[in-house]
Design a protein around this motif. Structure first.
Motif, mmCIF file in Angstrom:
data_model
loop_
_atom_site.group_PDB
_atom_site.id
_atom_site.type_symbol
_atom_site.label_atom_id
_atom_site.label_comp_id
_atom_site.label_asym_id
_atom_site.label_seq_id
_atom_site.Cartn_x
_atom_site.Cartn_y
_atom_site.Cartn_z
ATOM 1 N N ASP A 210 -3.152 -3.949 18.496
ATOM 2 C CA ASP A 210 -2.367 -5.168 18.690
ATOM 3 C C ASP A 210 -1.309 -5.346 17.605
ATOM 4 O OD1 ASP A 210 -3.943 -5.698 20.878
ATOM 5 O OD2 ASP A 210 -5.314 -7.017 19.793
ATOM 6 N N ASN A 211 -1.433 -4.577 16.542
ATOM 7 C CA ASN A 211 -0.470 -4.666 15.451
ATOM 8 C C ASN A 211 -0.371 -3.294 14.801
ATOM 9 O OD1 ASN A 211 1.176 -5.308 13.320
ATOM 10 N ND2 ASN A 211 -0.237 -6.751 12.352
ATOM 11 N N MET A 212 0.540 -2.478 15.322
ATOM 12 C CA MET A 212 0.620 -1.089 14.863
ATOM 13 C C MET A 212 1.077 -0.971 13.413
ATOM 14 S SD MET A 212 4.081 0.253 16.786
ATOM 15 C CE MET A 212 3.383 -0.099 18.374
ATOM 16 N N PHE A 213 1.667 -2.027 12.873
ATOM 17 C CA PHE A 213 2.137 -1.974 11.495
ATOM 18 C C PHE A 213 1.116 -2.551 10.514
ATOM 19 C CE2 PHE A 213 6.000 -2.335 14.151
ATOM 20 C CZ PHE A 213 6.589 -1.125 13.835
ATOM 21 N N ALA A 214 -0.022 -2.904 11.004
ATOM 22 C CA ALA A 214 -1.042 -3.461 10.115
ATOM 23 C C ALA A 214 -1.509 -2.397 9.142
ATOM 24 C CB ALA A 214 -2.220 -3.997 10.922
ATOM 25 N N GLY A 215 -1.338 -2.657 7.867
ATOM 26 C CA GLY A 215 -1.719 -1.682 6.865
ATOM 27 C C GLY A 215 -1.652 -2.294 5.482
ATOM 28 N N SER A 216 -1.697 -1.395 4.457
ATOM 29 C CA SER A 216 -1.694 -1.867 3.077
ATOM 30 C C SER A 216 -1.280 -0.718 2.184
ATOM 31 C CB SER A 216 -3.080 -2.373 2.687
ATOM 32 O OG SER A 216 -3.133 -2.707 1.309
ATOM 33 N N ILE A 217 -0.747 -1.070 0.997
ATOM 34 C CA ILE A 217 -0.408 -0.056 -0.004
ATOM 35 C C ILE A 217 -1.290 -0.225 -1.242
ATOM 36 C CG2 ILE A 217 1.966 0.267 0.797
ATOM 37 C CD1 ILE A 217 2.870 -1.613 -1.445
ATOM 38 N N SER A 218 -2.331 -1.023 -1.131
ATOM 39 C CA SER A 218 -3.274 -1.186 -2.231
ATOM 40 C C SER A 218 -4.278 -0.049 -2.232
ATOM 41 C CB SER A 218 -3.998 -2.520 -2.113
ATOM 42 O OG SER A 218 -3.090 -3.605 -2.148
ATOM 43 N N GLN A 219 -4.878 0.178 -3.387
ATOM 44 C CA GLN A 219 -5.874 1.243 -3.454
ATOM 45 C C GLN A 219 -7.085 0.904 -2.602
ATOM 46 O OE1 GLN A 219 -7.265 2.177 -7.395
ATOM 47 N NE2 GLN A 219 -8.491 3.920 -6.699
ATOM 48 N N GLY B 241 -8.752 13.242 -7.040
ATOM 49 C CA GLY B 241 -7.440 13.645 -7.538
ATOM 50 C C GLY B 241 -7.445 14.939 -8.306
ATOM 51 N N PHE B 242 -8.620 15.539 -8.504
ATOM 52 C CA PHE B 242 -8.760 16.797 -9.241
ATOM 53 C C PHE B 242 -8.103 16.720 -10.618
ATOM 54 C CE2 PHE B 242 -8.923 18.009 -4.753
ATOM 55 C CZ PHE B 242 -10.162 18.622 -4.710
ATOM 56 N N GLY B 243 -8.367 15.611 -11.303
ATOM 57 C CA GLY B 243 -7.862 15.456 -12.664
ATOM 58 C C GLY B 243 -6.511 14.801 -12.769
ATOM 59 N N GLU B 244 -5.827 14.603 -11.664
ATOM 60 C CA GLU B 244 -4.524 13.944 -11.683
ATOM 61 C C GLU B 244 -4.646 12.572 -11.033
ATOM 62 O OE1 GLU B 244 -1.940 14.959 -13.170
ATOM 63 O OE2 GLU B 244 -2.464 17.042 -13.615
ATOM 64 N N PRO B 245 -4.078 11.547 -11.625
ATOM 65 C CA PRO B 245 -4.195 10.208 -11.052
ATOM 66 C C PRO B 245 -3.437 10.091 -9.732
ATOM 67 C CG PRO B 245 -2.650 10.192 -12.880
ATOM 68 C CD PRO B 245 -3.264 11.564 -12.871
ATOM 69 N N VAL B 246 -4.048 9.314 -8.819
ATOM 70 C CA VAL B 246 -3.376 9.002 -7.562
ATOM 71 C C VAL B 246 -2.470 7.804 -7.816
ATOM 72 C CG1 VAL B 246 -3.702 8.287 -5.166
ATOM 73 C CG2 VAL B 246 -5.289 9.919 -6.213
ATOM 74 N N THR B 247 -1.227 7.921 -7.370
ATOM 75 C CA THR B 247 -0.243 6.876 -7.660
ATOM 76 C C THR B 247 0.199 6.095 -6.434
ATOM 77 O OG1 THR B 247 1.542 8.506 -7.443
ATOM 78 C CG2 THR B 247 0.626 8.132 -9.655
ATOM 79 N N GLY B 248 -0.161 6.530 -5.243
ATOM 80 C CA GLY B 248 0.292 5.824 -4.050
ATOM 81 C C GLY B 248 -0.712 5.916 -2.922
ATOM 82 N N TRP B 249 -0.795 4.815 -2.184
ATOM 83 C CA TRP B 249 -1.700 4.741 -1.037
ATOM 84 C C TRP B 249 -0.957 4.113 0.147
ATOM 85 C CZ3 TRP B 249 -2.625 3.273 -5.964
ATOM 86 C CH2 TRP B 249 -3.631 3.951 -6.680
ATOM 87 N N GLN B 250 -1.191 4.631 1.290
ATOM 88 C CA GLN B 250 -0.597 4.067 2.499
ATOM 89 C C GLN B 250 -1.687 4.008 3.575
ATOM 90 O OE1 GLN B 250 2.695 2.805 3.145
ATOM 91 N NE2 GLN B 250 1.447 2.025 4.824
ATOM 92 N N TRP B 251 -2.159 2.762 3.834
ATOM 93 C CA TRP B 251 -3.207 2.554 4.830
ATOM 94 C C TRP B 251 -2.571 2.139 6.154
ATOM 95 C CZ3 TRP B 251 -8.435 3.078 3.604
ATOM 96 C CH2 TRP B 251 -8.758 3.131 2.239
ATOM 97 N N ASN B 252 -3.180 2.612 7.223
ATOM 98 C CA ASN B 252 -2.880 2.092 8.560
ATOM 99 C C ASN B 252 -4.220 1.779 9.219
ATOM 100 O OD1 ASN B 252 -2.457 2.250 11.608
ATOM 101 N ND2 ASN B 252 -0.351 2.209 10.839
ATOM 102 N N PHE B 253 -4.417 0.499 9.607
ATOM 103 C CA PHE B 253 -5.731 0.053 10.068
ATOM 104 C C PHE B 253 -6.015 0.406 11.530
ATOM 105 C CE2 PHE B 253 -4.779 -3.290 6.729
ATOM 106 C CZ PHE B 253 -5.509 -2.637 5.750
ATOM 107 N N GLY B 254 -5.033 0.917 12.234
ATOM 108 C CA GLY B 254 -5.297 1.351 13.605
ATOM 109 C C GLY B 254 -5.523 0.216 14.576
ATOM 110 N N ASP B 255 -4.924 -0.939 14.306
ATOM 111 C CA ASP B 255 -5.059 -2.088 15.196
ATOM 112 C C ASP B 255 -4.037 -1.943 16.325
ATOM 113 O OD1 ASP B 255 -5.214 -4.498 16.471
ATOM 114 O OD2 ASP B 255 -4.974 -5.738 14.684
#
Length: 455
Positions: free
Chosen positions: A148-157, A132-146
């Motif tokens: 069979d399920n294109m919406f498979a993902g997470s917003i957790s760190q 983060g170069f000294g700034e906190p990261v506040t959001g994450w958007q994962w996409n698992f690339g499945d």
């Protein structure tokens, strides 16, 4: 009413104002930030001829044709003084105006992830590795690339996911800081195909070595390690890490044997099978002497399911089976020490073996009841007992009146060496009845107690 006047020449310079607008709220490094030129010139006979930009990071830009928007990418965060100089030439005179504005650039995060590759049916772990170069990261958007399920993902760190099968998957992560600065990273997640654990064995008799043969395989790599559990957990050697171990069970019964095999990707598979340990009989016998010297009766006392037998009457010397009888009788013809072996088998063909040492020493002494000194055959002309394996021997012959007429203690190879020829002091004695007396001890320490006919 007095009047005076003066006339002066007034030169009106062109009215020009340098101005620009700053980018909006999202001002991040490594992103094109655009500045809009709002400079103006009020003149009937001129126009802005040149524009000079200084972005405060050592980068400048100039041009002579109007451009409403100028974009620039800042490499580092910080506060920058942005300056714009406009220039015009009227009647040969150069006019300029400058505007300077302070501008803050926020760091754009450098998105990163750590992927823990997994085996089929296992959980793949994803860990945020963003700088983060000294700034906190506040959001994450994962996409698992499945697929069979294109919406498979997470917003957790940090997150995890179980894929539907083995293969290669493309995982993306978008991160955002408090200034809405974004970055994206794409990595590969690998889910390895599982190996196949397999082994072979043969049911065995208890107490015998059981060999286990590994037959595990992997379609993508080699098998690198093994873990065996033999099912008799009460014993210290109930496990093994050898590929093809040997194990001995101390008790009969059914045992659950499991093998876990790992391949080079540290993926594993486990297989379980049941092995049967058949019981063993108990082999036992007695050696019983019969009334005939050298002849033995072997009393079979085997138990615990013994149904078939193999005897060897002199295992140490010859080493071959001589009888399959249950209780055989065997005749030995020579003195010696014999090792008798009995192998008893049960219905599962499991053997048990026992040995007995049999010491044989023929101990015979026969005394003739008559002899004819004047006979033709030599064996009839002397009174000579016949015996074997004598250690000491004392023969005395008495007349009917109790006079000692002959005695001998001579032995040759354990047999009597002398006989009485019917004379006493060189003279023949008359025909008649004489009494003999013998004291004899055999080599085994037994005293002779009389002839077989009871005399």
């Amino acid at each position: 009413g007095c009047i005076d006047s003066v006339t002066r020449e007034v030169f009106v310079e062109p009215c020009m104002i340098a101005d620009f607008t700053l980018p909006g709220d999202t001002t991040c490094t490594h992103r094109e930030l655009c500045f809009t030129d709002f400079s103006q010139l009020w003149s009937n006979n001129g126009k802005i001829d040149n524009w000079y930009w200084d972005f405060g990071d050592g980068q400048t830009y100039s041009y002579d044709e109007y451009t409403d928007t100028i974009c620039h990418e800042f490499e580092a965060k910080g506060d920058y003084l942005i300056s714009l100089v406009i220039e015009t030439t009227i009647n040969g005179i150069v006019y300029q105006d400058t505007v300077v504005k302070e501008f803050t650039v926020h760091p754009k995060p450098d998105a990163g992830m750590l992927v823990t590759n997994a085996c089929d049916n296992d959980t793949v772990l994803f860990k945020d590795n963003t700088n983060g170069f000294g700034e906190p990261v506040t959001g994450w958007q994962w996409n698992f690339g499945d697929p069979d399920n294109m919406f498979a993902g997470s917003i957790s760190q940090d997150t995890a996911y179980i894929y539907p099968g083995y293969g290669e998957y493309e995982v993306s992560l978008i991160v955002e800081n408090q200034y809405s600065c974004l970055d994206t990273v794409v990595e590969k997640a690998y889910v390895h195909q599982l190996p196949v654990a397999k082994f072979d064995f043969e049911n065995q008799c208890v107490g015998y070595y059981t060999s286990f043969t590994d037959e595990s395989y992997s379609a993508v790599s080699g098998i690198s390690s093994w873990y065996w559990q033999f099912g008799d957990i009460m014993f210290e050697d109930s496990i093994s890490i050898l590929q093809n171990p040997i194990h001995t069970y101390s008790q009969s019964g059914d045992y659950k044997v499991s093998l876990t095999a790992w391949d080079d990707n540290m993926c594993s598979d486990m297989v379980t099978d049941t092995i049967v340990m058949w019981p063993r009989p108990t082999s036992m016998f007695q050696v019983v002497d019969t009334n005939r010297q050298g002849q033995v009766y072997l009393n079979n006392m085997s138990s615990n399911g013994a149904v078939y037998y193999e005897w060897d009457f002199d295992y140490s010397a010859h080493g071959f089976i001589t009888s399959n009888d249950t209780n055989p009788v065997h005749q030995y013809e020579e003195d010696g020490s014999y090792t008798i072996m009995l192998v008893s088998y049960n219905e599962f063909d499991c053997p048990d073996t026992t040995y007995r040492q049999y010491e044989l020493l023929f101990t015979n002494l026969f005394v003739p009841n008559a002899f004819v000194p004047t006979s033709g055959p030599a064996e009839l002309r002397t009174f000579k007992p016949v015996g074997i394996n004598l250690q000491s021997y004392h023969l005395q012959v008495y007349s009917a009146w109790g006079n000692l007429v002959f005695e001998s203690t001579e032995l040759a190879d354990g047999s009597p060496a002398e006989g009485w020829d019917g004379t006493y002091k060189g003279e023949e004695l008359p025909t008649g009845s004489y009494v003999w007396r013998i004291n004899a001890v055999f080599k085994n320490g037994k005293h002779w107690t009389g002839s077989d006919n009871g005399d």
